[in-house]
Design an enzyme around this catalytic site. Structure first.
Site, PDB file in Angstrom:
ATOM      1  CD  GLU A  42      39.785 -49.036  70.124  1.00 54.94           C
ATOM      2  OE1 GLU A  42      40.316 -50.063  69.639  1.00 54.94           O
ATOM      3  OE2 GLU A  42      39.587 -48.011  69.467  1.00 54.94           O
ATOM      4  CG  ASP A  43      43.030 -52.624  68.663  1.00 53.29           C
ATOM      5  OD1 ASP A  43      42.590 -51.489  68.960  1.00 53.29           O
ATOM      6  OD2 ASP A  43      43.266 -52.958  67.484  1.00 53.29           O
ATOM      7  CG  ASP A  91      48.331 -43.984  68.018  1.00 51.85           C
ATOM      8  OD1 ASP A  91      49.199 -43.378  68.663  1.00 51.85           O
ATOM      9  OD2 ASP A  91      48.419 -44.117  66.784  1.00 51.85           O
ATOM     10  NE  ARG A 134      42.727 -57.423  61.128  1.00 50.64           N
ATOM     11  CZ  ARG A 134      42.615 -56.158  61.504  1.00 50.64           C
ATOM     12  NH1 ARG A 134      42.827 -55.814  62.757  1.00 50.64           N
ATOM     13  NH2 ARG A 134      42.282 -55.217  60.635  1.00 50.64           N
TER      14      ARG A 134
HETATM   15  P1  IMP Z   1      43.569 -43.596  67.865  1.00 51.11           P
HETATM   16  O1  IMP Z   1      42.200 -43.138  67.448  1.00 51.11           O
HETATM   17  O2  IMP Z   1      44.647 -42.715  67.285  1.00 51.11           O
HETATM   18  O3  IMP Z   1      43.712 -43.739  69.365  1.00 51.11           O
HETATM   19  O4  IMP Z   1      43.833 -44.997  67.194  1.00 51.11           O
HETATM   20  C1  IMP Z   1      43.160 -46.123  67.570  1.00 51.11           C
HETATM   21  C2  IMP Z   1      43.137 -47.172  66.477  1.00 51.11           C
HETATM   22  O5  IMP Z   1      44.261 -47.069  65.582  1.00 51.11           O
HETATM   23  C3  IMP Z   1      43.253 -48.537  67.081  1.00 51.11           C
HETATM   24  O6  IMP Z   1      41.977 -49.082  67.365  1.00 51.11           O
HETATM   25  C4  IMP Z   1      43.998 -49.337  66.024  1.00 51.11           C
HETATM   26  O7  IMP Z   1      43.078 -49.909  65.121  1.00 51.11           O
HETATM   27  C5  IMP Z   1      44.830 -48.326  65.298  1.00 51.11           C
HETATM   28  N1  IMP Z   1      46.232 -48.322  65.764  1.00 51.11           N
HETATM   29  C6  IMP Z   1      46.843 -47.376  66.516  1.00 51.11           C
HETATM   30  N2  IMP Z   1      48.131 -47.683  66.754  1.00 51.11           N
HETATM   31  C7  IMP Z   1      48.341 -48.870  66.150  1.00 51.11           C
HETATM   32  C8  IMP Z   1      49.501 -49.735  66.057  1.00 51.11           C
HETATM   33  O8  IMP Z   1      50.601 -49.490  66.589  1.00 51.11           O
HETATM   34  N3  IMP Z   1      49.311 -50.889  65.351  1.00 51.11           N
HETATM   35  C9  IMP Z   1      48.141 -51.234  64.749  1.00 51.11           C
HETATM   36  N4  IMP Z   1      47.034 -50.450  64.822  1.00 51.11           N
HETATM   37  C10 IMP Z   1      47.137 -49.282  65.512  1.00 51.11           C
END
Ligand code: IMP
Length: 184
Positions: free
Chosen positions: A108-109, A112, A174
């Site tokens: 994963e990048d 969050d 990106r």
């Molecule tokens: P989560 O499911 O809330 O953990 O979010 C994960 C996904 O949200 C990541 O794979 C990103 O695509 C996107 N994301 C979360 N935070 C950021 C950020 O600060 N910048 C850009 N994309 C984000």
């Protein structure tokens, strides 16, 4: 041709500044790649990248892995054009590889809230891999509410929106070669 490395960048009227430099990222990836090469020796892992954001990180990380490995991708619904998660996850593309009895590393990048990673673990466990672990370039530790086990973490970061190096804001940014953070 030079890489895209401005000190500041303005997207959608919002200002971002450099947070992690190209060299810092590459140094960290070298360590992560070495660790993976050591821990997955003779296991021929499959790296599964989560599109779109993880493709840059995955491409660089893979080139620091010095054992045989494979790659595949899946895609989840995105943030849309917002800076906060919608709280829903849906599949947009599934993996093609057969991962039964294989050693899988999800890539994963950024983690969050942890919702996506939590969802992906449950989803991929159903295919009965021999092992399943996760690598993420960034982890917003304070924002994570879901149970996630992250074996390889590039950088633990504060709870602010970041972009660049694969991560976007409204599909832009990106191609930046380093990570930028929203200026408060
Ligand atoms: P989560 O499911 O809330 O953990 O979010 C994960 C996904 O949200 C990541 O794979 C990103 O695509 C996107 N994301 C979360 N935070 C950021 C950020 O600060 N910048 C850009 N994309 C984000």
């Amino acid at each position: 041709m030079d890489q895209y490395l401005p000190d500041k960048v303005n997207i959608n009227g919002e200002q971002f500044r450099v947070y992690l430099t190209k060299d810092e990222i590459q140094e960290r990836l070298k360590d992560m790649g070495n660790r993976i090469s050591h821990e997955y020796k003779d296991k021929r892992p499959i790296l599964i990248g989560v599109l779109n954001g993880a493709f840059v990180f995955l491409a660089d990380l893979m080139r620091y892995i010095s054992i045989p490995c494979e790659v595949d991708f899946l895609k989840l619904s995105s943030y849309g054009d917002e800076k906060v998660s919608s709280g829903n996850v849906t599949d947009l593309k599934n993996i093609d590889a057969d991962i039964k009895d294989r050693h899988v590393i999800l890539v994963e990048d950024i983690v969050d809230t942890g919702l996506s990673m939590n969802y992906l673990f449950k989803k991929l466990e159903q295919f009965e891999p021999a092992s399943l672990s996760a690598a993420t370039l960034l982890h917003k530790t304070e924002a994570t509410q879901h149970d996630v086990e992250l074996k390889y973490v590039g950088f633990k970061i504060s709870n602010l929106f970041v972009l660049g190096y694969g991560l976007d804001y409204a599909q832009e940014g990106r191609n930046l070669a380093q990570i930028y953070i929203l200026e408060e």
